[in-house]
Design a protein around this motif. Structure first.
Motif, short mmCIF file in Angstrom:
data_model
loop_
_atom_site.label_atom_id
_atom_site.label_comp_id
_atom_site.label_asym_id
_atom_site.label_seq_id
_atom_site.Cartn_x
_atom_site.Cartn_y
_atom_site.Cartn_z
N PRO A 141 0.80 -1.23 0.00
CA PRO A 141 0.00 0.00 0.00
C PRO A 141 0.84 1.28 0.00
N LEU A 142 1.93 1.30 0.75
CA LEU A 142 2.78 2.49 0.78
C LEU A 142 3.42 2.74 -0.59
N VAL A 143 3.85 1.67 -1.24
CA VAL A 143 4.45 1.80 -2.57
C VAL A 143 3.40 2.29 -3.57
N VAL A 144 2.19 1.76 -3.48
CA VAL A 144 1.11 2.14 -4.40
C VAL A 144 0.75 3.62 -4.22
N VAL A 145 0.62 4.05 -2.97
CA VAL A 145 0.29 5.46 -2.71
C VAL A 145 1.37 6.37 -3.29
N SER A 146 2.63 6.01 -3.09
CA SER A 146 3.74 6.81 -3.63
C SER A 146 3.72 6.81 -5.16
N ALA A 147 3.43 5.65 -5.75
CA ALA A 147 3.41 5.55 -7.21
C ALA A 147 2.31 6.40 -7.83
N ILE A 148 1.16 6.49 -7.16
CA ILE A 148 0.07 7.34 -7.66
C ILE A 148 0.52 8.80 -7.68
N ALA A 149 1.24 9.21 -6.64
CA ALA A 149 1.76 10.59 -6.60
C ALA A 149 2.70 10.84 -7.76
N LEU A 150 3.57 9.87 -8.04
CA LEU A 150 4.50 10.01 -9.17
C LEU A 150 3.75 10.07 -10.49
N LEU A 151 2.71 9.28 -10.64
CA LEU A 151 1.92 9.28 -11.88
C LEU A 151 1.26 10.63 -12.10
N LEU A 152 0.72 11.23 -11.05
CA LEU A 152 0.07 12.54 -11.18
C LEU A 152 1.07 13.59 -11.65
N VAL A 153 2.27 13.54 -11.10
CA VAL A 153 3.30 14.50 -11.49
C VAL A 153 3.77 14.24 -12.93
N ALA A 154 3.95 12.96 -13.27
CA ALA A 154 4.43 12.62 -14.61
C ALA A 154 3.44 13.06 -15.69
N LEU A 155 2.15 12.91 -15.42
CA LEU A 155 1.14 13.26 -16.41
C LEU A 155 1.02 14.76 -16.63
N THR A 156 1.42 15.55 -15.65
CA THR A 156 1.25 17.00 -15.75
C THR A 156 2.58 17.75 -15.65
N ALA A 157 3.69 17.04 -15.81
CA ALA A 157 5.01 17.65 -15.56
C ALA A 157 5.26 18.89 -16.41
N LYS A 158 5.01 18.78 -17.71
CA LYS A 158 5.29 19.93 -18.59
C LYS A 158 4.42 21.13 -18.23
#
Length: 308
Positions: A141-158
Protein backbone atom coordinates in the motif's frame (compact mmCIF):
# COMPACT_ATOMS: atom_id res chain seq x y z
CA UNK A 1 31.16 -2.79 12.60
CA UNK A 2 32.70 -2.13 9.19
CA UNK A 3 31.11 0.30 6.70
CA UNK A 4 30.38 -2.62 4.37
CA UNK A 5 28.42 -4.40 7.11
CA UNK A 6 26.34 -1.29 7.75
CA UNK A 7 25.76 -0.45 4.07
CA UNK A 8 25.07 -3.97 2.82
CA UNK A 9 25.01 -6.63 5.53
CA UNK A 10 22.42 -4.85 7.65
CA UNK A 11 19.80 -5.21 4.93
CA UNK A 12 19.88 -8.98 5.05
CA UNK A 13 17.60 -8.58 8.07
CA UNK A 14 13.94 -8.65 7.02
CA UNK A 15 12.90 -5.51 8.92
CA UNK A 16 15.85 -3.54 7.52
CA UNK A 17 15.11 -4.75 3.98
CA UNK A 18 11.46 -3.67 4.26
CA UNK A 19 12.54 -0.29 5.57
CA UNK A 20 15.03 0.12 2.71
CA UNK A 21 12.50 -0.78 0.00
CA UNK A 22 9.85 1.59 1.32
CA UNK A 23 12.32 4.42 1.93
CA UNK A 24 13.92 4.12 -1.51
CA UNK A 25 10.56 4.26 -3.28
CA UNK A 26 9.23 7.02 -1.05
CA UNK A 27 12.35 9.18 -1.08
CA UNK A 28 12.87 9.00 -4.86
CA UNK A 29 9.25 9.95 -5.54
CA UNK A 30 9.32 12.62 -2.82
CA UNK A 31 12.46 14.02 -4.44
CA UNK A 32 10.83 14.23 -7.86
CA UNK A 33 7.64 15.81 -6.48
CA UNK A 34 9.78 18.09 -4.32
CA UNK A 35 11.43 19.62 -7.39
CA UNK A 36 8.06 21.03 -8.42
CA UNK A 37 7.45 22.16 -4.84
CA UNK A 38 10.77 24.02 -5.00
CA UNK A 39 10.12 25.53 -8.43
CA UNK A 40 6.67 26.72 -7.34
CA UNK A 41 7.93 27.92 -3.90
CA UNK A 42 5.24 25.84 -2.20
CA UNK A 43 7.24 24.78 0.85
CA UNK A 44 4.78 26.46 3.23
CA UNK A 45 1.83 24.76 1.51
CA UNK A 46 3.66 21.47 1.89
CA UNK A 47 4.21 22.15 5.57
CA UNK A 48 0.49 22.81 5.90
CA UNK A 49 -0.32 19.47 4.26
CA UNK A 50 1.99 17.56 6.60
CA UNK A 51 0.09 18.97 9.56
CA UNK A 52 -3.31 18.52 7.89
CA UNK A 53 -2.59 14.79 7.67
CA UNK A 54 -1.95 14.49 11.41
CA UNK A 55 -5.61 14.26 12.57
CA UNK A 56 -6.20 11.54 9.96
CA UNK A 57 -3.27 9.59 11.36
CA UNK A 58 -4.64 10.01 14.87
CA UNK A 59 -8.21 9.03 14.00
CA UNK A 60 -7.01 6.06 11.94
CA UNK A 61 -4.86 4.84 14.83
CA UNK A 62 -7.69 5.31 17.32
CA UNK A 63 -10.29 3.53 15.18
CA UNK A 64 -8.32 0.83 13.40
CA UNK A 65 -5.03 0.55 15.23
CA UNK A 66 -1.84 0.39 13.19
CA UNK A 67 -3.76 -0.85 10.12
CA UNK A 68 -5.99 2.23 10.20
CA UNK A 69 -3.15 4.77 10.03
CA UNK A 70 -2.70 4.69 6.25
CA UNK A 71 -6.39 5.02 5.22
CA UNK A 72 -6.99 7.66 7.89
CA UNK A 73 -4.03 9.68 6.65
CA UNK A 74 -5.18 9.32 3.02
CA UNK A 75 -8.64 10.74 3.74
CA UNK A 76 -7.22 13.65 5.75
CA UNK A 77 -4.58 14.36 3.08
CA UNK A 78 -7.10 14.58 0.24
CA UNK A 79 -9.38 16.86 2.27
CA UNK A 80 -6.39 19.00 3.19
CA UNK A 81 -5.22 19.19 -0.43
CA UNK A 82 -8.60 20.40 -1.65
CA UNK A 83 -8.94 22.90 1.19
CA UNK A 84 -5.46 24.35 0.78
CA UNK A 85 -5.87 24.57 -3.00
CA UNK A 86 -9.09 26.51 -2.50
CA UNK A 87 -7.34 28.86 -0.06
CA UNK A 88 -4.55 29.41 -2.61
CA UNK A 89 -7.01 30.25 -5.37
CA UNK A 90 -9.42 32.36 -3.29
CA UNK A 91 -9.03 35.98 -2.29
CA UNK A 92 -8.19 34.93 1.27
CA UNK A 93 -4.63 35.65 2.40
CA UNK A 94 -3.04 32.27 1.69
CA UNK A 95 -0.36 32.32 4.40
CA UNK A 96 -2.88 33.21 7.10
CA UNK A 97 -5.33 30.56 5.89
CA UNK A 98 -2.66 27.88 5.73
CA UNK A 99 -1.45 28.77 9.23
CA UNK A 100 -5.00 28.42 10.57
CA UNK A 101 -5.44 25.02 8.88
CA UNK A 102 -2.04 23.92 10.16
CA UNK A 103 -2.66 24.77 13.80
CA UNK A 104 -6.28 23.60 13.81
CA UNK A 105 -5.47 20.23 12.26
CA UNK A 106 -2.53 19.61 14.55
CA UNK A 107 -4.52 20.48 17.67
CA UNK A 108 -7.36 18.16 16.63
CA UNK A 109 -4.87 15.35 16.11
CA UNK A 110 -3.28 15.84 19.52
CA UNK A 111 -6.72 15.85 21.17
CA UNK A 112 -7.61 12.56 19.48
CA UNK A 113 -4.29 10.97 20.42
CA UNK A 114 -4.63 12.14 24.03
CA UNK A 115 -7.68 9.88 24.41
CA UNK A 116 -5.65 6.73 23.70
CA UNK A 117 -4.38 4.43 26.45
CA UNK A 118 -0.75 4.92 25.39
CA UNK A 119 -0.73 8.67 24.76
CA UNK A 120 3.04 9.17 24.75
CA UNK A 121 3.78 6.10 22.63
CA UNK A 122 1.06 6.86 20.08
CA UNK A 123 2.12 10.50 19.77
CA UNK A 124 5.76 9.53 19.26
CA UNK A 125 4.82 7.04 16.54
CA UNK A 126 2.71 9.55 14.63
CA UNK A 127 5.22 12.39 14.92
CA UNK A 128 8.46 10.49 14.36
CA UNK A 129 7.37 7.41 12.41
CA UNK A 130 8.03 3.69 12.53
CA UNK A 131 10.54 3.02 9.77
CA UNK A 132 11.94 -0.16 11.30
CA UNK A 133 8.59 -1.61 12.33
CA UNK A 134 6.68 -1.31 9.05
CA UNK A 135 4.43 -4.40 8.84
CA UNK A 136 4.88 -6.53 5.71
CA UNK A 137 1.23 -5.90 4.85
CA UNK A 138 1.87 -2.15 4.64
CA UNK A 139 4.72 -2.30 2.11
CA UNK A 140 2.58 -2.66 -1.02
CA UNK A 141 0.00 0.00 0.00
CA UNK A 142 2.78 2.49 0.78
CA UNK A 143 4.45 1.80 -2.57
CA UNK A 144 1.11 2.14 -4.40
CA UNK A 145 0.29 5.46 -2.71
CA UNK A 146 3.74 6.81 -3.63
CA UNK A 147 3.41 5.55 -7.21
CA UNK A 148 0.07 7.34 -7.66
CA UNK A 149 1.76 10.59 -6.60
CA UNK A 150 4.50 10.01 -9.17
CA UNK A 151 1.92 9.28 -11.88
CA UNK A 152 0.07 12.54 -11.18
CA UNK A 153 3.30 14.50 -11.49
CA UNK A 154 4.43 12.62 -14.61
CA UNK A 155 1.14 13.26 -16.41
CA UNK A 156 1.25 17.00 -15.75
CA UNK A 157 5.01 17.65 -15.56
CA UNK A 158 5.29 19.93 -18.59
CA UNK A 159 2.26 21.97 -17.59
CA UNK A 160 3.49 22.20 -13.98
CA UNK A 161 6.89 23.50 -15.09
CA UNK A 162 5.25 25.94 -17.51
CA UNK A 163 3.07 27.26 -14.68
CA UNK A 164 6.08 27.49 -12.35
CA UNK A 165 7.97 29.86 -14.65
CA UNK A 166 5.15 31.65 -16.50
CA UNK A 167 1.80 31.49 -14.75
CA UNK A 168 0.18 34.01 -17.10
CA UNK A 169 1.48 32.20 -20.17
CA UNK A 170 0.20 28.91 -18.81
CA UNK A 171 -3.29 30.32 -18.38
CA UNK A 172 -3.16 31.84 -21.86
CA UNK A 173 -2.25 28.43 -23.27
CA UNK A 174 -5.46 27.01 -21.83
CA UNK A 175 -4.06 25.26 -18.75
CA UNK A 176 -6.35 25.33 -15.74
CA UNK A 177 -4.49 26.87 -12.81
CA UNK A 178 -6.88 25.28 -10.29
CA UNK A 179 -6.54 21.82 -11.83
CA UNK A 180 -2.73 22.02 -11.89
CA UNK A 181 -2.56 23.32 -8.33
CA UNK A 182 -4.94 20.63 -7.11
CA UNK A 183 -3.03 17.88 -8.93
CA UNK A 184 0.28 18.96 -7.43
CA UNK A 185 -1.20 19.35 -3.95
CA UNK A 186 -2.80 15.90 -4.15
CA UNK A 187 0.57 14.44 -5.23
CA UNK A 188 2.25 16.16 -2.29
CA UNK A 189 -0.51 14.95 0.02
CA UNK A 190 -0.05 11.34 -1.10
CA UNK A 191 3.70 11.56 -0.48
CA UNK A 192 2.92 13.00 2.94
CA UNK A 193 0.61 10.04 3.62
CA UNK A 194 3.34 7.52 2.82
CA UNK A 195 5.99 9.58 4.59
CA UNK A 196 3.93 10.17 7.71
CA UNK A 197 3.41 6.42 7.99
CA UNK A 198 7.18 5.85 7.92
CA UNK A 199 9.36 8.77 9.04
CA UNK A 200 6.50 10.59 10.79
CA UNK A 201 4.46 13.69 10.09
CA UNK A 202 7.06 16.11 11.45
CA UNK A 203 9.97 14.69 9.43
CA UNK A 204 8.35 14.02 6.06
CA UNK A 205 8.80 17.68 5.10
CA UNK A 206 12.55 17.06 4.76
CA UNK A 207 11.94 14.36 2.14
CA UNK A 208 9.88 16.79 0.06
CA UNK A 209 12.02 19.92 0.44
CA UNK A 210 15.69 18.95 0.75
CA UNK A 211 16.25 16.89 -2.46
CA UNK A 212 14.78 19.60 -4.69
CA UNK A 213 16.86 22.26 -2.95
CA UNK A 214 20.02 20.17 -3.40
CA UNK A 215 19.28 19.64 -7.08
CA UNK A 216 18.85 23.41 -7.59
CA UNK A 217 22.32 23.91 -6.07
CA UNK A 218 23.91 21.25 -8.28
CA UNK A 219 22.56 22.18 -11.70
CA UNK A 220 20.85 24.90 -13.70
CA UNK A 221 19.50 22.42 -16.27
CA UNK A 222 15.79 22.08 -15.72
CA UNK A 223 15.11 18.45 -16.56
CA UNK A 224 18.29 17.30 -14.82
CA UNK A 225 16.78 18.51 -11.56
CA UNK A 226 14.41 15.53 -11.33
CA UNK A 227 16.92 12.65 -11.61
CA UNK A 228 19.41 14.48 -9.40
CA UNK A 229 16.80 14.96 -6.68
CA UNK A 230 15.75 11.32 -6.90
CA UNK A 231 19.30 9.96 -6.76
CA UNK A 232 20.21 12.24 -3.85
CA UNK A 233 17.10 11.20 -1.91
CA UNK A 234 17.75 7.49 -2.49
CA UNK A 235 21.39 7.70 -1.39
CA UNK A 236 20.56 9.80 1.67
CA UNK A 237 17.85 7.34 2.75
CA UNK A 238 20.18 4.38 2.30
CA UNK A 239 23.02 6.04 4.18
CA UNK A 240 20.63 7.20 6.90
CA UNK A 241 19.33 3.69 7.54
CA UNK A 242 22.88 2.32 7.48
CA UNK A 243 24.13 5.02 9.87
CA UNK A 244 21.31 4.36 12.30
CA UNK A 245 21.99 0.63 12.24
CA UNK A 246 25.74 1.12 12.72
CA UNK A 247 25.19 3.48 15.64
CA UNK A 248 22.59 1.30 17.35
CA UNK A 249 24.14 -2.13 16.80
CA UNK A 250 27.82 -1.32 16.35
CA UNK A 251 28.24 1.50 18.86
CA UNK A 252 25.37 0.88 21.24
CA UNK A 253 23.87 4.34 20.61
CA UNK A 254 20.12 4.13 20.19
CA UNK A 255 19.18 6.48 17.34
CA UNK A 256 15.64 6.81 15.94
CA UNK A 257 15.77 5.61 12.34
CA UNK A 258 13.51 8.32 10.90
CA UNK A 259 15.36 11.15 12.60
CA UNK A 260 18.70 9.71 11.51
CA UNK A 261 17.58 9.61 7.88
CA UNK A 262 16.42 13.23 8.02
CA UNK A 263 19.70 14.24 9.71
CA UNK A 264 21.63 12.72 6.79
CA UNK A 265 19.43 14.68 4.35
CA UNK A 266 20.15 17.95 6.17
CA UNK A 267 23.88 17.32 6.61
CA UNK A 268 24.22 16.41 2.94
CA UNK A 269 22.39 19.60 1.98
CA UNK A 270 24.82 21.58 4.12
CA UNK A 271 27.80 19.95 2.42
CA UNK A 272 26.40 20.68 -1.05
CA UNK A 273 25.60 24.27 -0.08
CA UNK A 274 29.12 24.90 1.25
CA UNK A 275 30.60 23.32 -1.88
CA UNK A 276 28.43 25.55 -4.08
CA UNK A 277 29.44 28.69 -2.17
CA UNK A 278 33.13 27.76 -2.43
CA UNK A 279 32.79 27.10 -6.16
CA UNK A 280 31.00 30.41 -6.74
CA UNK A 281 33.68 32.26 -4.79
CA UNK A 282 36.42 30.56 -6.84
CA UNK A 283 34.68 31.53 -10.09
CA UNK A 284 34.43 35.14 -8.97
CA UNK A 285 38.11 35.22 -8.03
CA UNK A 286 39.08 33.70 -11.38
CA UNK A 287 37.06 36.39 -13.15
CA UNK A 288 38.67 39.09 -11.03
CA UNK A 289 35.39 40.12 -9.41
CA UNK A 290 35.36 41.17 -5.74
CA UNK A 291 33.38 39.09 -3.31
CA UNK A 292 30.85 41.24 -1.50
CA UNK A 293 29.06 40.09 1.66
CA UNK A 294 25.85 38.31 0.74
CA UNK A 295 26.82 38.03 -2.94
CA UNK A 296 27.29 34.25 -2.70
CA UNK A 297 23.77 33.80 -1.42
CA UNK A 298 22.40 35.92 -4.24
CA UNK A 299 24.37 33.86 -6.74
CA UNK A 300 22.83 30.63 -5.47
CA UNK A 301 19.34 32.10 -5.78
CA UNK A 302 20.06 33.43 -9.24
CA UNK A 303 21.26 30.02 -10.41
CA UNK A 304 17.91 28.56 -9.55
CA UNK A 305 16.14 31.22 -11.59
CA UNK A 306 18.38 30.36 -14.49
CA UNK A 307 17.03 26.81 -14.47
CA UNK A 308 14.16 27.94 -16.64
Amino acid sequence: MSPADALFGAFSLPFMWRALVVMLVLSVIAGVVGVLVNLRSLEFITDGLTHAVFPGLAVGLAVGGASGVLPGAAVAALIGAVLLTWLMRSGIASDAGIAVVLTAAFSVGVIVVSKSDDYAGALETLLFGRVLTIPPSDVVPLVVVSAIALLLVALTAKQQVFRAFDAAGSRAAGNSAFALDLTLNVAVALVVVAGASTVGSLLVLALLVVPGAVARLLTGRLWLLFPLAGVFAALASWFGLAAGFAASVGAGIDLPAGSTIVAVFVVAYGVVLVGRLIRDAAVRRAQGRPTAPGEAKSSVAASGEGAA
